[in-house]
Design a protein around this motif. Structure first.
Motif, PDB file in Angstrom:
ATOM      1  N   VAL A 236       3.461 -10.173   2.944  1.00  0.00           N
ATOM      2  CA  VAL A 236       3.157 -11.192   1.935  1.00  0.00           C
ATOM      3  C   VAL A 236       4.340 -12.141   1.794  1.00  0.00           C
ATOM      4  CG1 VAL A 236       2.724 -11.540  -0.534  1.00  0.00           C
ATOM      5  CG2 VAL A 236       1.624  -9.645   0.689  1.00  0.00           C
TER       6      VAL A 236
ATOM      7  N   LYS B 223      16.110   9.604   2.740  1.00  0.00           N
ATOM      8  CA  LYS B 223      17.169   8.921   1.994  1.00  0.00           C
ATOM      9  C   LYS B 223      16.570   7.854   1.092  1.00  0.00           C
ATOM     10  CE  LYS B 223      18.037   5.924   5.908  1.00  0.00           C
ATOM     11  NZ  LYS B 223      18.914   5.568   6.984  1.00  0.00           N
TER      12      LYS B 223
ATOM     13  N   GLU C 183       0.738  -6.678   7.577  1.00  0.00           N
ATOM     14  CA  GLU C 183       0.474  -7.972   6.935  1.00  0.00           C
ATOM     15  C   GLU C 183       1.505  -8.189   5.821  1.00  0.00           C
ATOM     16  OE1 GLU C 183      -3.540  -9.036   6.746  1.00  0.00           O
ATOM     17  OE2 GLU C 183      -3.096 -10.919   5.733  1.00  0.00           O
TER      18      GLU C 183
ATOM     19  N   THR D 256       7.130   0.410  -8.935  1.00  0.00           N
ATOM     20  CA  THR D 256       8.549   0.057  -9.077  1.00  0.00           C
ATOM     21  C   THR D 256       8.678  -1.385  -9.536  1.00  0.00           C
ATOM     22  OG1 THR D 256       8.958   1.470  -7.162  1.00  0.00           O
ATOM     23  CG2 THR D 256      10.736  -0.013  -7.812  1.00  0.00           C
TER      24      THR D 256
ATOM     25  N   ASP E  15      -0.268  -4.295   3.532  1.00  0.00           N
ATOM     26  CA  ASP E  15       1.102  -3.779   3.607  1.00  0.00           C
ATOM     27  C   ASP E  15       1.787  -4.304   4.861  1.00  0.00           C
ATOM     28  OD1 ASP E  15       2.511  -1.211   1.946  1.00  0.00           O
ATOM     29  OD2 ASP E  15       3.487  -1.869   3.796  1.00  0.00           O
TER      30      ASP E  15
ATOM     31  N   ILE F 281      10.035   2.982 -12.795  1.00  0.00           N
ATOM     32  CA  ILE F 281      11.018   4.032 -12.482  1.00  0.00           C
ATOM     33  C   ILE F 281      11.819   4.356 -13.748  1.00  0.00           C
ATOM     34  CG2 ILE F 281      12.976   4.680 -11.007  1.00  0.00           C
ATOM     35  CD1 ILE F 281      10.422   4.219  -9.405  1.00  0.00           C
TER      36      ILE F 281
ATOM     37  N   LEU G 171      18.088   3.814  -5.634  1.00  0.00           N
ATOM     38  CA  LEU G 171      17.355   3.239  -6.768  1.00  0.00           C
ATOM     39  C   LEU G 171      18.360   2.713  -7.789  1.00  0.00           C
ATOM     40  CD1 LEU G 171      14.999   6.327  -7.369  1.00  0.00           C
ATOM     41  CD2 LEU G 171      14.288   4.193  -6.308  1.00  0.00           C
TER      42      LEU G 171
ATOM     43  N   ALA H 176       0.842  -1.205   0.000  1.00  0.00           N
ATOM     44  CA  ALA H 176       0.000   0.000   0.000  1.00  0.00           C
ATOM     45  C   ALA H 176       0.871   1.246   0.000  1.00  0.00           C
ATOM     46  CB  ALA H 176      -0.926  -0.017   1.209  1.00  0.00           C
ATOM     47  N   GLY H 177       1.901   1.244  -0.865  1.00  0.00           N
ATOM     48  CA  GLY H 177       2.734   2.433  -1.043  1.00  0.00           C
ATOM     49  C   GLY H 177       2.092   3.335  -2.085  1.00  0.00           C
ATOM     50  N   LEU H 178       2.933   4.050  -2.832  1.00  0.00           N
ATOM     51  CA  LEU H 178       2.398   5.007  -3.803  1.00  0.00           C
ATOM     52  C   LEU H 178       1.515   4.327  -4.852  1.00  0.00           C
ATOM     53  CD1 LEU H 178       2.297   7.840  -5.062  1.00  0.00           C
ATOM     54  CD2 LEU H 178       4.417   7.305  -6.254  1.00  0.00           C
TER      55      LEU H 178
ATOM     56  N   TYR I   4      12.837   9.187 -11.620  1.00  0.00           N
ATOM     57  CA  TYR I   4      11.455   9.644 -11.480  1.00  0.00           C
ATOM     58  C   TYR I   4      10.508   8.489 -11.832  1.00  0.00           C
ATOM     59  CZ  TYR I   4      12.714  14.606 -11.104  1.00  0.00           C
ATOM     60  OH  TYR I   4      13.209  15.812 -10.680  1.00  0.00           O
TER      61      TYR I   4
ATOM     62  N   ILE J 241       3.803   5.994 -12.699  1.00  0.00           N
ATOM     63  CA  ILE J 241       2.884   5.244 -11.834  1.00  0.00           C
ATOM     64  C   ILE J 241       1.462   5.778 -12.014  1.00  0.00           C
ATOM     65  CG2 ILE J 241       2.251   4.874  -9.399  1.00  0.00           C
ATOM     66  CD1 ILE J 241       5.292   4.574  -8.843  1.00  0.00           C
TER      67      ILE J 241
HETATM   68  C1  LIG Z   1      12.965   8.510  -0.825  1.00  0.00           C
HETATM   69  C2  LIG Z   1      12.431   8.443  -2.248  1.00  0.00           C
HETATM   70  C3  LIG Z   1      12.028   9.613  -2.880  1.00  0.00           C
HETATM   71  C4  LIG Z   1      11.520   9.558  -4.184  1.00  0.00           C
HETATM   72  N1  LIG Z   1      11.138  10.722  -4.783  1.00  0.00           N
HETATM   73  C5  LIG Z   1      10.613  10.687  -6.017  1.00  0.00           C
HETATM   74  C6  LIG Z   1      10.176  11.896  -6.638  1.00  0.00           C
HETATM   75  O1  LIG Z   1      10.308  12.990  -6.077  1.00  0.00           O
HETATM   76  N2  LIG Z   1       9.618  11.829  -7.878  1.00  0.00           N
HETATM   77  C7  LIG Z   1       9.472  10.631  -8.530  1.00  0.00           C
HETATM   78  O2  LIG Z   1       8.952  10.624  -9.657  1.00  0.00           O
HETATM   79  N3  LIG Z   1       9.894   9.465  -7.974  1.00  0.00           N
HETATM   80  C8  LIG Z   1      10.458   9.462  -6.738  1.00  0.00           C
HETATM   81  N4  LIG Z   1      10.878   8.282  -6.161  1.00  0.00           N
HETATM   82  C9  LIG Z   1      10.754   7.026  -6.928  1.00  0.00           C
HETATM   83  C10 LIG Z   1       9.329   6.376  -6.822  1.00  0.00           C
HETATM   84  O3  LIG Z   1       8.350   7.254  -7.334  1.00  0.00           O
HETATM   85  C11 LIG Z   1       8.975   5.987  -5.384  1.00  0.00           C
HETATM   86  O4  LIG Z   1       9.903   5.021  -4.925  1.00  0.00           O
HETATM   87  C12 LIG Z   1       7.562   5.429  -5.199  1.00  0.00           C
HETATM   88  O5  LIG Z   1       7.291   5.367  -3.825  1.00  0.00           O
HETATM   89  C13 LIG Z   1       7.396   4.058  -5.835  1.00  0.00           C
HETATM   90  O6  LIG Z   1       6.104   3.588  -5.558  1.00  0.00           O
HETATM   91  P1  LIG Z   1       5.809   2.028  -5.350  1.00  0.00           P
HETATM   92  O7  LIG Z   1       4.375   1.866  -5.083  1.00  0.00           O
HETATM   93  O8  LIG Z   1       6.412   1.254  -6.455  1.00  0.00           O
HETATM   94  O9  LIG Z   1       6.662   1.632  -4.057  1.00  0.00           O
HETATM   95  P2  LIG Z   1       6.454   2.099  -2.549  1.00  0.00           P
HETATM   96  O10 LIG Z   1       5.833   3.435  -2.487  1.00  0.00           O
HETATM   97  O11 LIG Z   1       7.791   1.911  -1.919  1.00  0.00           O
HETATM   98  O12 LIG Z   1       5.417   1.046  -1.937  1.00  0.00           O
HETATM   99  C14 LIG Z   1       5.687  -0.325  -1.802  1.00  0.00           C
HETATM  100  C15 LIG Z   1       4.985  -0.849  -0.562  1.00  0.00           C
HETATM  101  O13 LIG Z   1       5.140  -2.286  -0.527  1.00  0.00           O
HETATM  102  C16 LIG Z   1       5.257  -2.664   0.831  1.00  0.00           C
HETATM  103  N5  LIG Z   1       5.863  -4.003   0.888  1.00  0.00           N
HETATM  104  C17 LIG Z   1       7.108  -4.376   0.500  1.00  0.00           C
HETATM  105  N6  LIG Z   1       7.265  -5.700   0.689  1.00  0.00           N
HETATM  106  C18 LIG Z   1       6.101  -6.176   1.201  1.00  0.00           C
HETATM  107  C19 LIG Z   1       5.637  -7.472   1.587  1.00  0.00           C
HETATM  108  N7  LIG Z   1       6.399  -8.565   1.469  1.00  0.00           N
HETATM  109  N8  LIG Z   1       4.378  -7.596   2.060  1.00  0.00           N
HETATM  110  C20 LIG Z   1       3.557  -6.511   2.162  1.00  0.00           C
HETATM  111  N9  LIG Z   1       3.952  -5.261   1.816  1.00  0.00           N
HETATM  112  C21 LIG Z   1       5.200  -5.096   1.330  1.00  0.00           C
HETATM  113  C22 LIG Z   1       6.128  -1.570   1.440  1.00  0.00           C
HETATM  114  O14 LIG Z   1       5.972  -1.518   2.856  1.00  0.00           O
HETATM  115  C23 LIG Z   1       5.583  -0.321   0.737  1.00  0.00           C
HETATM  116  O15 LIG Z   1       4.589   0.327   1.497  1.00  0.00           O
HETATM  117  C24 LIG Z   1      11.419   8.307  -4.870  1.00  0.00           C
HETATM  118  C25 LIG Z   1      11.876   7.148  -4.227  1.00  0.00           C
HETATM  119  C26 LIG Z   1      12.373   7.209  -2.940  1.00  0.00           C
HETATM  120  C27 LIG Z   1      12.864   5.931  -2.297  1.00  0.00           C
END
Ligand SMILES: Cc1cc2nc3c(=O)[nH]c(=O)nc-3n(C[C@H](O)[C@H](O)[C@H](O)COP(=O)(O)OP(=O)(O)OC[C@H]3O[C@@H](n4cnc5c(N)ncnc54)[C@H](O)[C@@H]3O)c2cc1C
Length: 409
Positions: free
Chosen positions: A115, A247, A113, A270, A35, A275, A250, A11-13, A281, A286
């Motif tokens: 996975v 911090k 929770e 991701t 999540d 990415i 990537l 439940a990330g972005l 970015y 997304i």
């Molecule tokens: C610090 C940071 C800043 C960034 N800033 C930008 C920006 O300014 N602009 C841009 O375009 N991109 C940016 N990025 C790149 C990208 O947009 C982000 O990483 C974004 O959060 C990716 O979304 P996501 O849903 O793929 O992953 P996430 O947002 O990381 O969500 C993944 C979720 O999966 C959960 N998870 C992982 N493993 C498990 C499991 N086994 N069971 C259950 N849950 C699990 C995690 O807890 C997390 O909540 C940034 C990345 C980082 C790390």
């Protein structure tokens, strides 16, 4: 066994956005998000020039129209009033959607929770977690971790470490972000690469100041922190407090991630290759990905396949070669690109929305010889890889753990 129609893992972005986009488009089925995390207050923000999806409007609270790039000899400030650089602060984003979902029944969020395993059968998918088993019709895997084979193969890494600082004296121009300041005395560590400072000013006294590297090996956060303090003290003085830290790391490489990993299991975010390799970015991609998926689900259509254009993969591959081959030329290229007299063309290029005319404008300002060398290296690698691909892939598979092997296969 618990049941749902759509199960989103992570439940990330991307997971949160997909659920909210489905809700906004009046999807009629039940949606469950899982999540492993329980704390969503970690310091993170997502910035982008892309027009945000309407569901994000309540959480876009900050934007800038002007940006600057500079080194010791050159500095420029550009503006893009039509396409401002917008920021979403992650804790606000999660707080908004979590509160919203408490008030209605369609989206259910299960935190803490984790996975463990996904198993697909003919009519459903079963997901094993630390709290039991879920059964769903469709699963979207939005867990962020990069498969380990990506890490093994990554050509470059982006690492960054930032302080949210507050100064007693007014220091910053709150209207202008600093995308890249190359005025650094040294690098975070001995690895060569492109190193710069990124600044998001929130007021004259407060800013996020971040040290960023694109390097062949990940730079340590300790090294970034040391360089960052030196930079701040030298440029703005020592009279500041650090309110929070951000911090991240990537991998930067072009590697096609399959969206479909079963007839009912799909990777997004991701995990689904969203990415952009040359910049890190992912926010704009997304948004595009979840919006296309939601609209297909609403219309009961087959889910779309290719979200990201091969054009950007090709151009990014050459840019990554350039960073690895000639970091000084790469730095000059960034300065040239961000000084383009038509900033909107550059923004469309960065946000995967450029026309061929925009591409030509961006390419025309780049230094030709280093790019031709990078192109040559890229093409030679491709040629070598196609000759050796079987051997290389087998060697790579041997070095992987079992889950990565399955993913790579
Ligand atoms: C610090 C940071 C800043 C960034 N800033 C930008 C920006 O300014 N602009 C841009 O375009 N991109 C940016 N990025 C790149 C990208 O947009 C982000 O990483 C974004 O959060 C990716 O979304 P996501 O849903 O793929 O992953 P996430 O947002 O990381 O969500 C993944 C979720 O999966 C959960 N998870 C992982 N493993 C498990 C499991 N086994 N069971 C259950 N849950 C699990 C995690 O807890 C997390 O909540 C940034 C990345 C980082 C790390």
């Amino acid at each position: 066994m618990r049941k749902t129609e759509i199960l989103i893992l992570g439940a990330g972005l991307s997971g949160t956005l997909l659920a909210s986009q489905l809700e906004a488009e009046c999807y009629s089925g039940e949606i469950v998000l899982l999540d492993a995390r329980t704390d969503f207050t970690r310091e993170q923000r997502w910035c982008s020039w892309a027009k945000p999806l309407p569901v994000l409007n309540p959480v876009v609270k900050k934007s800038w129209q002007k940006w600057s790039v500079l080194d010791w000899h050159f500095s420029t400030t550009q503006s893009s009033p039509e396409m401002p650089y917008r920021q979403i602060y992650a804790p606000d984003f999660y707080n908004y959607f979590h509160s919203r979902w408490k008030e209605q029944n369609q989206v259910s969020l299960f935190l803490g929770e984790e996975v463990y395993r996904i198993t697909e059968s003919l009519n459903a998918v079963e997901v094993l977690t630390n709290k039991g088993v879920w059964r769903a019709k469709i699963v979207f895997d939005a867990r962020s971790s990069f498969p380990s084979y990506l890490k093994t193969r990554s050509a470059l890494y982006q690492t960054f470490f930032g302080f949210l600082t507050e100064f007693k004296q007014p220091i910053f121009d709150a209207e202008t972000i600093t995308l890249m300041d190359f005025r650094l005395k040294g690098a975070p560590d001995s690895t060569s690469g492109v190193n710069f400072i990124y600044i998001l000013p929130y007021s004259a006294n407060e800013a996020l100041i971040e040290s960023t590297s694109f390097s062949p090996k990940p730079c340590s956060f300790v090294a970034h922190q040391r360089l960052l303090r030196e930079y701040i003290e030298e440029n703005f003085g020592a009279d500041f407090v650090v309110k929070r830290e951000e911090k991240g790391m990537l991998p930067m490489m072009v590697a096609r991630q399959e969206f479909e990993c079963g007839s009912r299991v799909f990777r997004i975010g991701t995990n689904g290759g969203a990415i952009r390799p040359s910049s890190g970015y992912g926010f704009h991609r997304i948004q595009r990905q979840v919006s296309q998926i939601a609209s297909s689900l609403i219309k009961h259509e087959r889910l779309p396949q290719g979200f990201f254009s091969l054009k950007y993969d090709f151009l990014d591959s050459i840019f990554l070669e350039l960073i690895a081959l000639d970091p000084i030329a790469a730095k000059k290229s960034f300065l040239k690109m961000f000084s383009l007299d038509q900033p909107d063309a550059l923004i469309r290029f960065l946000m995967d929305e450029s026309s061929l005319a925009d591409d030509a404008k961006v390419i025309s300002v780049l230094p030709k010889t280093p790019f031709l060398k990078a192109l040559w290296r890229h093409l030679s690698r491709r040629l070598l890889k196609s000759n050796d691909s079987q051997e290389t892939d087998l060697a790579l598979l041997d070095s992987m753990d079992e889950p990565s092997r399955r993913l790579a296969a």
